[in-house]
Design an enzyme around this catalytic site. Sequence first.
Site, mmCIF file in Angstrom:
data_model
loop_
_atom_site.group_PDB
_atom_site.id
_atom_site.type_symbol
_atom_site.label_atom_id
_atom_site.label_comp_id
_atom_site.label_asym_id
_atom_site.label_seq_id
_atom_site.Cartn_x
_atom_site.Cartn_y
_atom_site.Cartn_z
ATOM 1 N N TYR A 1 -10.833 22.207 8.318
ATOM 2 C CA TYR A 1 -10.111 21.176 9.087
ATOM 3 C C TYR A 1 -11.088 20.092 9.547
ATOM 4 C CZ TYR A 1 -6.817 19.231 12.508
ATOM 5 O OH TYR A 1 -5.981 18.401 13.207
ATOM 6 N N PHE B 1 1.001 -7.284 -1.684
ATOM 7 C CA PHE B 1 1.818 -6.219 -2.270
ATOM 8 C C PHE B 1 2.947 -5.876 -1.300
ATOM 9 C CE2 PHE B 1 2.731 -1.706 -3.183
ATOM 10 C CZ PHE B 1 3.236 -1.890 -4.452
ATOM 11 N N ASP B 2 4.043 -5.298 -1.836
ATOM 12 C CA ASP B 2 5.229 -5.112 -0.978
ATOM 13 C C ASP B 2 4.996 -4.207 0.232
ATOM 14 O OD1 ASP B 2 5.084 -2.996 -2.764
ATOM 15 O OD2 ASP B 2 7.229 -2.656 -2.817
ATOM 16 N N ASP C 1 -7.425 -5.556 -0.376
ATOM 17 C CA ASP C 1 -6.489 -4.512 -0.781
ATOM 18 C C ASP C 1 -7.007 -4.112 -2.163
ATOM 19 O OD1 ASP C 1 -4.509 -2.974 -1.830
ATOM 20 O OD2 ASP C 1 -2.869 -4.339 -1.367
ATOM 21 N N ALA D 1 -6.735 -1.492 -4.432
ATOM 22 C CA ALA D 1 -6.177 -0.464 -5.327
ATOM 23 C C ALA D 1 -6.778 -0.511 -6.739
ATOM 24 C CB ALA D 1 -4.669 -0.605 -5.380
ATOM 25 N N LYS E 1 -4.696 4.663 -7.873
ATOM 26 C CA LYS E 1 -4.937 3.749 -9.001
ATOM 27 C C LYS E 1 -6.382 3.953 -9.461
ATOM 28 C CE LYS E 1 -1.277 1.748 -6.874
ATOM 29 N NZ LYS E 1 -0.733 2.214 -5.583
ATOM 30 N N HIS F 1 14.064 -1.826 -2.523
ATOM 31 C CA HIS F 1 14.095 -1.531 -3.968
ATOM 32 C C HIS F 1 14.042 -0.032 -4.283
ATOM 33 C CE1 HIS F 1 9.909 -1.941 -2.806
ATOM 34 N NE2 HIS F 1 9.548 -1.235 -3.853
HETATM 35 C C1 LIG Z 1 -2.003 -3.651 -4.585
HETATM 36 C C2 LIG Z 1 -1.419 -2.462 -3.906
HETATM 37 N N1 LIG Z 1 -1.644 -2.258 -2.609
HETATM 38 C C3 LIG Z 1 -1.161 -1.196 -1.955
HETATM 39 C C4 LIG Z 1 -0.380 -0.259 -2.603
HETATM 40 C C5 LIG Z 1 0.178 0.911 -1.827
HETATM 41 O O1 LIG Z 1 -0.427 2.088 -2.206
HETATM 42 P P1 LIG Z 1 0.311 3.506 -2.166
HETATM 43 O O2 LIG Z 1 1.373 3.485 -3.204
HETATM 44 O O3 LIG Z 1 -0.774 4.482 -2.461
HETATM 45 O O4 LIG Z 1 0.875 3.689 -0.810
HETATM 46 C C6 LIG Z 1 -0.111 -0.441 -3.960
HETATM 47 C C7 LIG Z 1 0.732 0.545 -4.669
HETATM 48 O O5 LIG Z 1 1.228 0.321 -5.745
HETATM 49 C C8 LIG Z 1 -0.643 -1.567 -4.633
HETATM 50 O O6 LIG Z 1 -0.424 -1.799 -5.923
#
Ligand SMILES: Cc1ncc(COP(=O)(O)O)c(C=O)c1O
Length: 458
Positions: free
Chosen positions: A72, A124-125, A215, A217, A258, A450
Amino acid sequence: MKLPYAEPYKIKMVESIKRSTPGQRKKWIKEAHYNLFNLSSDKVFIDLLTDSGTGAMSDKQWSALMSGDESYAGSASFLELKEVVQKITGFTYFLPTHQGRAAENVLFSAIVKEGDIVPGNSHFDTTKGHIEFRKASAVDCTIDEAFNTTIYHPFKGNINLEKLEKVLSENPKDKIPFVILTITCNSSGGQPVSMENIKAVSHMCKSYEVPLLFDSARFAENAYFVKLREEGYQNRSIKEIVKECFSYGDGMTMSAKKDGLVNMGGFIALNDEEVYKKATVFNIMYEGFLTYGGMNGRDMAALAVGLDEATEFDYLESRIEQVAYLGKKLVESGVPVQQPFGGHAIFIDANKFVPTIPRDEYRAQALAIELYIIGGIRGVEIGTVLADRDPFTRKNRFPELELVRLAIPRRTYSQNHMDYVAAVLKNVYDTRAQAKNGYIIVDEAPIMRHFTVKFKKI
Ligand SMILES: Cc1ncc(COP(=O)(O)O)c(C=O)c1O
Protein backbone atom coordinates in the site's frame (compact mmCIF):
# COMPACT_ATOMS: atom_id res chain seq x y z
CA MET A 1 19.23 1.35 -50.02
CA LYS A 2 16.29 2.31 -47.78
CA LEU A 3 14.63 -0.90 -46.63
CA PRO A 4 10.91 -0.93 -45.77
CA TYR A 5 10.01 -0.72 -42.10
CA ALA A 6 9.08 -3.90 -40.26
CA GLU A 7 7.76 -4.47 -36.77
CA PRO A 8 10.61 -4.87 -34.24
CA TYR A 9 8.76 -7.76 -32.56
CA LYS A 10 7.18 -11.10 -33.40
CA ILE A 11 3.90 -12.64 -32.18
CA LYS A 12 3.88 -14.94 -29.16
CA MET A 13 0.17 -15.14 -28.37
CA VAL A 14 -2.99 -14.57 -30.42
CA GLU A 15 -6.55 -13.57 -29.55
CA SER A 16 -9.55 -14.65 -31.68
CA ILE A 17 -11.89 -12.06 -33.13
CA LYS A 18 -15.35 -12.83 -34.53
CA ARG A 19 -16.75 -12.18 -37.98
CA SER A 20 -20.47 -11.52 -38.41
CA THR A 21 -22.86 -10.58 -41.23
CA PRO A 22 -24.22 -7.14 -42.20
CA GLY A 23 -27.71 -8.41 -41.30
CA GLN A 24 -26.62 -9.31 -37.77
CA ARG A 25 -24.84 -5.99 -37.35
CA LYS A 26 -27.85 -3.98 -38.52
CA LYS A 27 -29.90 -5.58 -35.74
CA TRP A 28 -27.15 -5.18 -33.11
CA ILE A 29 -26.51 -1.51 -33.79
CA LYS A 30 -30.26 -0.75 -33.61
CA GLU A 31 -30.41 -2.54 -30.25
CA ALA A 32 -27.39 -0.43 -29.18
CA HIS A 33 -29.42 2.76 -29.97
CA TYR A 34 -26.97 3.48 -32.79
CA ASN A 35 -24.21 4.23 -30.30
CA LEU A 36 -21.07 2.22 -31.11
CA PHE A 37 -19.95 2.45 -27.46
CA ASN A 38 -22.94 0.27 -26.56
CA LEU A 39 -21.79 -2.71 -28.65
CA SER A 40 -20.19 -5.65 -26.87
CA SER A 41 -16.77 -6.40 -28.33
CA ASP A 42 -17.79 -9.84 -29.69
CA LYS A 43 -20.04 -7.98 -32.14
CA VAL A 44 -17.07 -6.09 -33.59
CA PHE A 45 -14.59 -7.56 -36.08
CA ILE A 46 -11.92 -4.85 -36.17
CA ASP A 47 -12.07 -2.50 -33.24
CA LEU A 48 -10.72 0.93 -34.07
CA LEU A 49 -12.81 2.76 -31.48
CA THR A 50 -9.70 3.86 -29.66
CA ASP A 51 -5.98 3.34 -29.27
CA SER A 52 -6.42 3.91 -25.55
CA GLY A 53 -5.56 0.91 -23.41
CA THR A 54 -6.18 -1.44 -26.33
CA GLY A 55 -2.58 -2.22 -27.31
CA ALA A 56 -0.51 -5.35 -26.73
CA MET A 57 2.05 -5.49 -23.94
CA SER A 58 5.48 -6.97 -24.56
CA ASP A 59 6.89 -10.13 -22.91
CA LYS A 60 9.09 -7.82 -20.81
CA GLN A 61 6.02 -5.97 -19.56
CA TRP A 62 4.24 -9.23 -18.74
CA SER A 63 7.34 -10.34 -16.83
CA ALA A 64 7.35 -7.05 -14.93
CA LEU A 65 3.75 -7.70 -13.86
CA MET A 66 4.91 -10.77 -11.95
CA SER A 67 7.41 -8.79 -9.92
CA GLY A 68 5.05 -5.89 -9.15
CA ASP A 69 5.06 -4.85 -5.48
CA GLU A 70 1.51 -4.48 -4.13
CA SER A 71 2.49 -2.71 -0.89
CA TYR A 72 0.00 0.00 0.00
CA ALA A 73 2.75 2.43 0.99
CA GLY A 74 6.25 2.71 -0.44
CA SER A 75 5.77 0.13 -3.21
CA ALA A 76 9.01 -0.72 -5.00
CA SER A 77 7.09 -0.56 -8.29
CA PHE A 78 6.09 3.03 -7.49
CA LEU A 79 9.72 3.98 -6.86
CA GLU A 80 10.78 2.25 -10.07
CA LEU A 81 8.10 4.04 -12.08
CA LYS A 82 8.88 7.39 -10.46
CA GLU A 83 12.52 7.01 -11.46
CA VAL A 84 11.62 6.19 -15.09
CA VAL A 85 9.19 9.12 -15.29
CA GLN A 86 11.80 11.50 -13.87
CA LYS A 87 14.42 10.16 -16.28
CA ILE A 88 12.18 10.40 -19.35
CA THR A 89 10.37 13.69 -18.59
CA GLY A 90 12.80 15.54 -16.34
CA PHE A 91 9.96 16.60 -13.99
CA THR A 92 10.66 16.38 -10.25
CA TYR A 93 7.33 15.48 -8.64
CA PHE A 94 5.25 12.47 -9.62
CA LEU A 95 1.74 11.28 -8.75
CA PRO A 96 0.24 8.09 -10.21
CA THR A 97 -3.47 8.05 -11.14
CA HIS A 98 -5.67 5.36 -12.60
CA GLN A 99 -5.90 7.04 -16.03
CA GLY A 100 -5.52 10.36 -17.85
CA ARG A 101 -8.81 11.98 -16.88
CA ALA A 102 -8.10 11.10 -13.25
CA ALA A 103 -4.83 13.03 -13.56
CA GLU A 104 -6.86 15.95 -14.93
CA ASN A 105 -9.39 15.65 -12.13
CA VAL A 106 -6.72 15.67 -9.42
CA LEU A 107 -4.60 18.45 -10.89
CA PHE A 108 -7.48 20.68 -11.99
CA SER A 109 -9.11 20.31 -8.56
CA ALA A 110 -5.96 21.93 -7.21
CA ILE A 111 -5.55 24.74 -9.73
CA VAL A 112 -8.73 25.49 -11.77
CA LYS A 113 -11.49 27.67 -10.29
CA GLU A 114 -14.79 29.12 -11.48
CA GLY A 115 -14.41 31.81 -14.15
CA ASP A 116 -10.90 30.70 -15.16
CA ILE A 117 -9.74 30.51 -18.76
CA VAL A 118 -7.52 27.74 -20.07
CA PRO A 119 -6.07 28.34 -23.54
CA GLY A 120 -4.74 25.38 -25.51
CA ASN A 121 -4.69 23.52 -28.81
CA SER A 122 -8.06 21.77 -29.32
CA HIS A 123 -8.41 20.43 -25.77
CA PHE A 124 -9.31 16.77 -25.57
CA ASP A 125 -12.91 16.15 -24.49
CA THR A 126 -12.12 14.96 -20.95
CA THR A 127 -9.75 17.92 -20.49
CA LYS A 128 -12.43 20.32 -21.66
CA GLY A 129 -14.99 18.44 -19.55
CA HIS A 130 -12.90 18.85 -16.41
CA ILE A 131 -12.38 22.54 -17.14
CA GLU A 132 -16.06 23.24 -17.89
CA PHE A 133 -17.23 21.13 -14.95
CA ARG A 134 -15.43 23.69 -12.76
CA LYS A 135 -17.29 26.51 -14.56
CA ALA A 136 -14.11 27.62 -16.29
CA SER A 137 -13.67 27.83 -20.07
CA ALA A 138 -11.32 26.24 -22.56
CA VAL A 139 -10.18 28.55 -25.36
CA ASP A 140 -8.97 26.87 -28.54
CA CYS A 141 -5.93 28.59 -30.05
CA THR A 142 -5.01 25.94 -32.65
CA ILE A 143 -3.68 27.16 -36.01
CA ASP A 144 -6.39 27.53 -38.69
CA GLU A 145 -4.66 25.07 -41.04
CA ALA A 146 -5.64 22.27 -38.64
CA PHE A 147 -9.25 22.64 -39.70
CA ASN A 148 -8.66 22.14 -43.40
CA THR A 149 -8.10 18.44 -43.97
CA THR A 150 -6.49 18.91 -47.39
CA ILE A 151 -3.82 21.51 -46.55
CA TYR A 152 -0.42 19.96 -45.90
CA HIS A 153 1.12 21.35 -42.73
CA PRO A 154 3.69 19.23 -40.91
CA PHE A 155 2.55 20.38 -37.46
CA LYS A 156 -1.21 20.86 -37.44
CA GLY A 157 -1.26 20.57 -33.66
CA ASN A 158 0.54 23.92 -33.32
CA ILE A 159 -0.84 26.84 -31.38
CA ASN A 160 -1.45 30.09 -33.19
CA LEU A 161 0.71 32.49 -31.19
CA GLU A 162 -1.43 35.53 -32.00
CA LYS A 163 -4.56 33.81 -30.76
CA LEU A 164 -2.74 32.78 -27.59
CA GLU A 165 -1.28 36.21 -26.98
CA LYS A 166 -4.74 37.76 -27.34
CA VAL A 167 -6.07 35.53 -24.54
CA LEU A 168 -3.01 36.09 -22.35
CA SER A 169 -2.95 39.85 -22.82
CA GLU A 170 -6.71 40.46 -22.47
CA ASN A 171 -7.20 38.54 -19.23
CA PRO A 172 -5.72 38.97 -15.77
CA LYS A 173 -2.98 36.47 -14.95
CA ASP A 174 -4.88 35.04 -11.98
CA LYS A 175 -7.70 33.97 -14.33
CA ILE A 176 -5.39 31.78 -16.39
CA PRO A 177 -4.16 28.88 -14.24
CA PHE A 178 -2.15 27.41 -17.14
CA VAL A 179 -1.88 26.95 -20.88
CA ILE A 180 -2.28 23.34 -22.02
CA LEU A 181 -0.51 21.85 -25.05
CA THR A 182 -1.82 18.47 -26.15
CA ILE A 183 0.91 16.38 -27.80
CA THR A 184 -0.03 15.00 -30.26
CA CYS A 185 -3.30 16.86 -30.62
CA ASN A 186 -6.01 14.19 -30.64
CA SER A 187 -8.97 16.48 -31.37
CA SER A 188 -7.40 18.03 -34.46
CA GLY A 189 -6.49 14.63 -35.88
CA GLY A 190 -3.55 13.16 -33.96
CA GLN A 191 -1.45 16.01 -35.29
CA PRO A 192 1.95 16.89 -33.82
CA VAL A 193 3.21 20.12 -32.29
CA SER A 194 6.64 21.28 -33.47
CA MET A 195 9.49 21.90 -31.06
CA GLU A 196 9.68 25.44 -32.44
CA ASN A 197 6.05 26.01 -31.47
CA ILE A 198 6.51 24.41 -28.05
CA LYS A 199 9.49 26.71 -27.45
CA ALA A 200 7.59 29.81 -28.59
CA VAL A 201 4.53 28.96 -26.48
CA SER A 202 6.78 28.34 -23.49
CA HIS A 203 8.51 31.69 -24.02
CA MET A 204 5.16 33.50 -24.22
CA CYS A 205 3.85 31.72 -21.11
CA LYS A 206 6.97 32.75 -19.20
CA SER A 207 6.61 36.37 -20.24
CA TYR A 208 2.99 36.40 -18.98
CA GLU A 209 3.96 34.34 -15.91
CA VAL A 210 1.47 31.59 -16.76
CA PRO A 211 2.53 27.94 -16.34
CA LEU A 212 2.64 25.63 -19.36
CA LEU A 213 1.33 22.08 -18.99
CA PHE A 214 1.39 19.22 -21.46
CA ASP A 215 -1.46 16.80 -22.04
CA SER A 216 1.07 14.13 -22.91
CA ALA A 217 -0.92 11.01 -23.86
CA ARG A 218 1.02 10.64 -27.15
CA PHE A 219 4.23 12.49 -26.32
CA ALA A 220 6.47 9.80 -27.88
CA GLU A 221 4.56 9.88 -31.17
CA ASN A 222 4.94 13.66 -31.13
CA ALA A 223 8.71 13.26 -30.69
CA TYR A 224 8.80 10.85 -33.67
CA PHE A 225 7.23 13.51 -35.92
CA VAL A 226 9.65 16.14 -34.64
CA LYS A 227 12.56 13.84 -35.50
CA LEU A 228 11.23 13.22 -38.99
CA ARG A 229 9.87 16.62 -39.92
CA GLU A 230 11.75 19.30 -38.03
CA GLU A 231 15.14 20.56 -39.01
CA GLY A 232 17.90 19.86 -36.53
CA TYR A 233 16.31 16.79 -34.93
CA GLN A 234 17.18 14.03 -37.44
CA ASN A 235 20.20 12.91 -35.45
CA ARG A 236 18.63 13.21 -32.03
CA SER A 237 17.23 10.16 -30.26
CA ILE A 238 13.52 10.03 -29.35
CA LYS A 239 14.43 10.13 -25.67
CA GLU A 240 16.51 13.29 -26.19
CA ILE A 241 13.68 14.96 -28.09
CA VAL A 242 11.16 14.02 -25.38
CA LYS A 243 13.42 15.43 -22.68
CA GLU A 244 13.86 18.69 -24.57
CA CYS A 245 10.12 19.01 -25.16
CA PHE A 246 9.23 18.62 -21.48
CA SER A 247 12.03 20.98 -20.45
CA TYR A 248 9.92 23.85 -21.85
CA GLY A 249 6.95 23.10 -19.56
CA ASP A 250 6.03 23.14 -15.89
CA GLY A 251 4.21 19.85 -15.73
CA MET A 252 2.14 17.22 -17.49
CA THR A 253 -0.90 15.01 -17.24
CA MET A 254 -0.56 11.59 -18.78
CA SER A 255 -2.90 8.90 -19.99
CA ALA A 256 -0.51 5.94 -19.86
CA LYS A 257 -3.01 3.91 -21.90
CA LYS A 258 -1.47 5.43 -25.02
CA ASP A 259 2.28 6.01 -25.06
CA GLY A 260 2.72 4.17 -21.76
CA LEU A 261 1.89 0.95 -23.66
CA VAL A 262 -0.31 -0.33 -20.82
CA ASN A 263 -4.00 -1.12 -20.62
CA MET A 264 -4.70 1.16 -17.66
CA GLY A 265 -2.84 3.93 -15.88
CA GLY A 266 -1.93 7.58 -15.78
CA PHE A 267 0.06 10.13 -13.88
CA ILE A 268 0.86 13.75 -13.12
CA ALA A 269 4.44 15.04 -13.21
CA LEU A 270 5.35 18.55 -12.07
CA ASN A 271 8.13 20.92 -11.11
CA ASP A 272 6.22 23.17 -8.72
CA GLU A 273 6.27 21.88 -5.16
CA GLU A 274 3.30 24.00 -4.05
CA VAL A 275 1.06 22.70 -6.83
CA TYR A 276 2.27 19.15 -6.13
CA LYS A 277 1.37 19.53 -2.44
CA LYS A 278 -2.14 20.77 -3.29
CA ALA A 279 -2.61 17.94 -5.79
CA THR A 280 -1.55 15.27 -3.27
CA VAL A 281 -4.64 16.06 -1.16
CA PHE A 282 -6.95 15.41 -4.11
CA ASN A 283 -4.94 12.36 -5.19
CA ILE A 284 -5.51 10.76 -1.80
CA MET A 285 -9.17 11.74 -1.85
CA TYR A 286 -10.00 10.57 -5.40
CA GLU A 287 -7.36 8.00 -6.37
CA GLY A 288 -5.54 6.39 -3.46
CA PHE A 289 -2.40 6.76 -1.40
CA LEU A 290 0.44 8.67 -3.07
CA THR A 291 2.50 5.58 -3.88
CA TYR A 292 -0.20 3.85 -5.91
CA GLY A 293 -2.86 6.47 -6.82
CA GLY A 294 -5.38 4.08 -8.30
CA MET A 295 -2.87 1.73 -9.94
CA ASN A 296 -1.87 -1.81 -8.99
CA GLY A 297 1.80 -2.26 -8.15
CA ARG A 298 2.11 -4.67 -11.06
CA ASP A 299 0.60 -2.13 -13.46
CA MET A 300 3.11 0.49 -12.32
CA ALA A 301 5.88 -2.05 -13.00
CA ALA A 302 4.56 -2.73 -16.52
CA LEU A 303 4.24 1.01 -17.16
CA ALA A 304 7.86 1.61 -16.22
CA VAL A 305 8.88 -0.85 -18.97
CA GLY A 306 6.26 0.48 -21.40
CA LEU A 307 7.49 4.07 -21.18
CA ASP A 308 10.95 2.91 -22.09
CA GLU A 309 9.74 0.80 -25.05
CA ALA A 310 7.44 3.56 -26.36
CA THR A 311 10.35 5.98 -26.61
CA GLU A 312 12.37 3.72 -28.93
CA PHE A 313 12.59 4.75 -32.59
CA ASP A 314 12.03 1.30 -34.17
CA TYR A 315 8.80 0.77 -32.27
CA LEU A 316 7.53 4.26 -33.16
CA GLU A 317 8.45 3.84 -36.81
CA SER A 318 6.44 0.62 -37.16
CA ARG A 319 3.54 2.13 -35.22
CA ILE A 320 3.25 5.34 -37.18
CA GLU A 321 4.05 3.73 -40.54
CA GLN A 322 1.20 1.26 -40.04
CA VAL A 323 -1.20 4.16 -39.56
CA ALA A 324 0.21 5.81 -42.69
CA TYR A 325 -0.13 2.52 -44.64
CA LEU A 326 -3.89 2.59 -44.03
CA GLY A 327 -4.01 6.31 -44.82
CA LYS A 328 -2.26 5.85 -48.17
CA LYS A 329 -4.63 3.02 -49.17
CA LEU A 330 -7.63 5.23 -48.44
CA VAL A 331 -6.20 8.15 -50.39
CA GLU A 332 -5.66 5.81 -53.37
CA SER A 333 -9.40 5.01 -53.27
CA GLY A 334 -10.32 8.69 -53.16
CA VAL A 335 -11.56 8.58 -49.56
CA PRO A 336 -11.19 12.09 -48.03
CA VAL A 337 -8.94 11.85 -44.98
CA GLN A 338 -7.09 14.32 -42.77
CA GLN A 339 -3.62 14.96 -44.17
CA PRO A 340 -0.90 14.56 -43.23
CA PHE A 341 -1.93 11.38 -41.44
CA GLY A 342 -2.03 11.51 -37.66
CA GLY A 343 0.17 9.46 -35.37
CA HIS A 344 -2.42 7.16 -33.87
CA ALA A 345 -5.36 7.29 -36.21
CA ILE A 346 -6.77 8.05 -39.61
CA PHE A 347 -9.48 10.68 -39.58
CA ILE A 348 -12.11 10.49 -42.33
CA ASP A 349 -13.57 13.82 -43.36
CA ALA A 350 -17.33 13.25 -43.15
CA ASN A 351 -18.11 16.77 -44.46
CA LYS A 352 -16.53 15.73 -47.75
CA PHE A 353 -17.57 12.06 -47.62
CA VAL A 354 -21.31 12.49 -46.95
CA PRO A 355 -22.24 16.17 -47.47
CA THR A 356 -25.68 14.82 -48.46
CA ILE A 357 -26.51 14.16 -44.79
CA PRO A 358 -27.46 17.39 -42.95
CA ARG A 359 -25.06 18.45 -40.17
CA ASP A 360 -27.77 18.45 -37.55
CA GLU A 361 -28.36 14.79 -38.40
CA TYR A 362 -24.84 13.90 -37.22
CA ARG A 363 -23.27 12.94 -40.52
CA ALA A 364 -20.01 11.61 -39.04
CA GLN A 365 -21.97 9.40 -36.66
CA ALA A 366 -24.02 8.15 -39.64
CA LEU A 367 -20.82 7.29 -41.50
CA ALA A 368 -19.35 5.46 -38.50
CA ILE A 369 -22.54 3.39 -38.25
CA GLU A 370 -22.40 2.51 -41.95
CA LEU A 371 -18.78 1.34 -41.62
CA TYR A 372 -19.85 -0.92 -38.79
CA ILE A 373 -22.81 -2.38 -40.69
CA ILE A 374 -20.85 -3.03 -43.88
CA GLY A 375 -17.60 -4.33 -42.40
CA GLY A 376 -17.88 -4.85 -38.63
CA ILE A 377 -15.37 -2.03 -38.13
CA ARG A 378 -15.87 0.16 -35.07
CA GLY A 379 -14.61 3.72 -35.38
CA VAL A 380 -15.77 6.77 -33.48
CA GLU A 381 -17.41 10.09 -34.28
CA ILE A 382 -15.28 13.17 -33.63
CA GLY A 383 -17.73 15.87 -34.57
CA THR A 384 -20.96 17.45 -33.36
CA VAL A 385 -21.86 14.61 -31.00
CA LEU A 386 -18.46 14.76 -29.30
CA ALA A 387 -18.46 18.58 -29.26
CA ASP A 388 -21.41 18.48 -26.82
CA ARG A 389 -23.75 21.37 -26.19
CA ASP A 390 -22.55 24.82 -25.19
CA PRO A 391 -22.64 24.77 -21.37
CA PHE A 392 -24.38 28.15 -21.23
CA THR A 393 -26.78 28.20 -24.22
CA ARG A 394 -27.28 24.37 -24.29
CA LYS A 395 -27.27 24.58 -28.10
CA ASN A 396 -25.39 22.03 -30.21
CA ARG A 397 -21.81 23.13 -30.97
CA PHE A 398 -20.88 22.52 -34.59
CA PRO A 399 -17.10 22.10 -34.82
CA GLU A 400 -15.30 22.94 -38.03
CA LEU A 401 -14.54 19.30 -38.70
CA GLU A 402 -16.88 16.34 -38.76
CA LEU A 403 -14.61 13.32 -38.55
CA VAL A 404 -14.76 9.58 -38.13
CA ARG A 405 -11.65 8.44 -36.31
CA LEU A 406 -10.15 5.05 -36.99
CA ALA A 407 -7.70 4.68 -34.11
CA ILE A 408 -5.15 1.92 -34.47
CA PRO A 409 -4.33 0.00 -31.28
CA ARG A 410 -0.59 -0.38 -30.68
CA ARG A 411 1.11 -3.64 -31.74
CA THR A 412 -2.30 -5.30 -32.24
CA TYR A 413 -3.51 -5.57 -35.85
CA SER A 414 -1.70 -6.81 -38.95
CA GLN A 415 -1.30 -5.23 -42.37
CA ASN A 416 -4.03 -7.61 -43.63
CA HIS A 417 -6.42 -6.04 -41.17
CA MET A 418 -5.50 -2.64 -42.58
CA ASP A 419 -6.18 -3.94 -46.13
CA TYR A 420 -9.58 -5.18 -44.99
CA VAL A 421 -10.46 -1.80 -43.46
CA ALA A 422 -9.40 -0.02 -46.65
CA ALA A 423 -11.54 -2.36 -48.79
CA VAL A 424 -14.63 -1.78 -46.61
CA LEU A 425 -14.16 1.98 -46.77
CA LYS A 426 -13.77 1.94 -50.54
CA ASN A 427 -17.04 0.04 -50.75
CA VAL A 428 -18.86 2.55 -48.54
CA TYR A 429 -17.30 5.45 -50.45
CA ASP A 430 -18.40 4.09 -53.81
CA THR A 431 -22.04 3.99 -52.65
CA ARG A 432 -22.00 7.30 -50.74
CA ALA A 433 -24.49 9.06 -53.05
CA GLN A 434 -27.27 6.90 -51.56
CA ALA A 435 -26.69 8.36 -48.07
CA LYS A 436 -29.37 10.98 -47.41
CA ASN A 437 -30.58 10.76 -43.83
CA GLY A 438 -28.81 10.69 -40.51
CA TYR A 439 -29.97 10.38 -36.90
CA ILE A 440 -31.68 12.34 -34.15
CA ILE A 441 -30.72 12.23 -30.48
CA VAL A 442 -33.41 10.78 -28.21
CA ASP A 443 -31.46 10.74 -24.93
CA GLU A 444 -28.21 12.36 -23.78
CA ALA A 445 -26.15 13.10 -20.66
CA PRO A 446 -25.58 16.77 -19.68
CA ILE A 447 -21.80 16.48 -20.24
CA MET A 448 -19.62 14.12 -22.33
CA ARG A 449 -22.76 12.82 -23.95
CA HIS A 450 -21.07 10.77 -26.68
CA PHE A 451 -20.39 7.79 -24.41
CA THR A 452 -24.04 7.14 -23.56
CA VAL A 453 -26.11 9.09 -26.10
CA LYS A 454 -29.04 7.28 -27.77
CA PHE A 455 -30.06 7.92 -31.37
CA LYS A 456 -33.02 7.18 -33.61
CA LYS A 457 -32.62 6.66 -37.33
CA ILE A 458 -34.42 9.26 -39.44
C1 LIG B 1 -5.14 13.74 -25.57
C2 LIG B 1 -5.85 13.01 -24.49
N1 LIG B 1 -5.88 13.51 -23.25
C3 LIG B 1 -6.49 12.88 -22.24
C4 LIG B 1 -7.14 11.68 -22.44
C5 LIG B 1 -7.84 11.01 -21.28
O1 LIG B 1 -7.19 9.86 -20.90
P1 LIG B 1 -7.93 8.59 -20.27
O2 LIG B 1 -8.77 7.99 -21.33
O3 LIG B 1 -6.81 7.71 -19.83
O4 LIG B 1 -8.74 9.07 -19.13
C6 LIG B 1 -7.14 11.13 -23.72
C7 LIG B 1 -7.84 9.85 -23.96
O5 LIG B 1 -8.12 9.45 -25.06
C8 LIG B 1 -6.48 11.81 -24.77
O6 LIG B 1 -6.44 11.34 -26.02
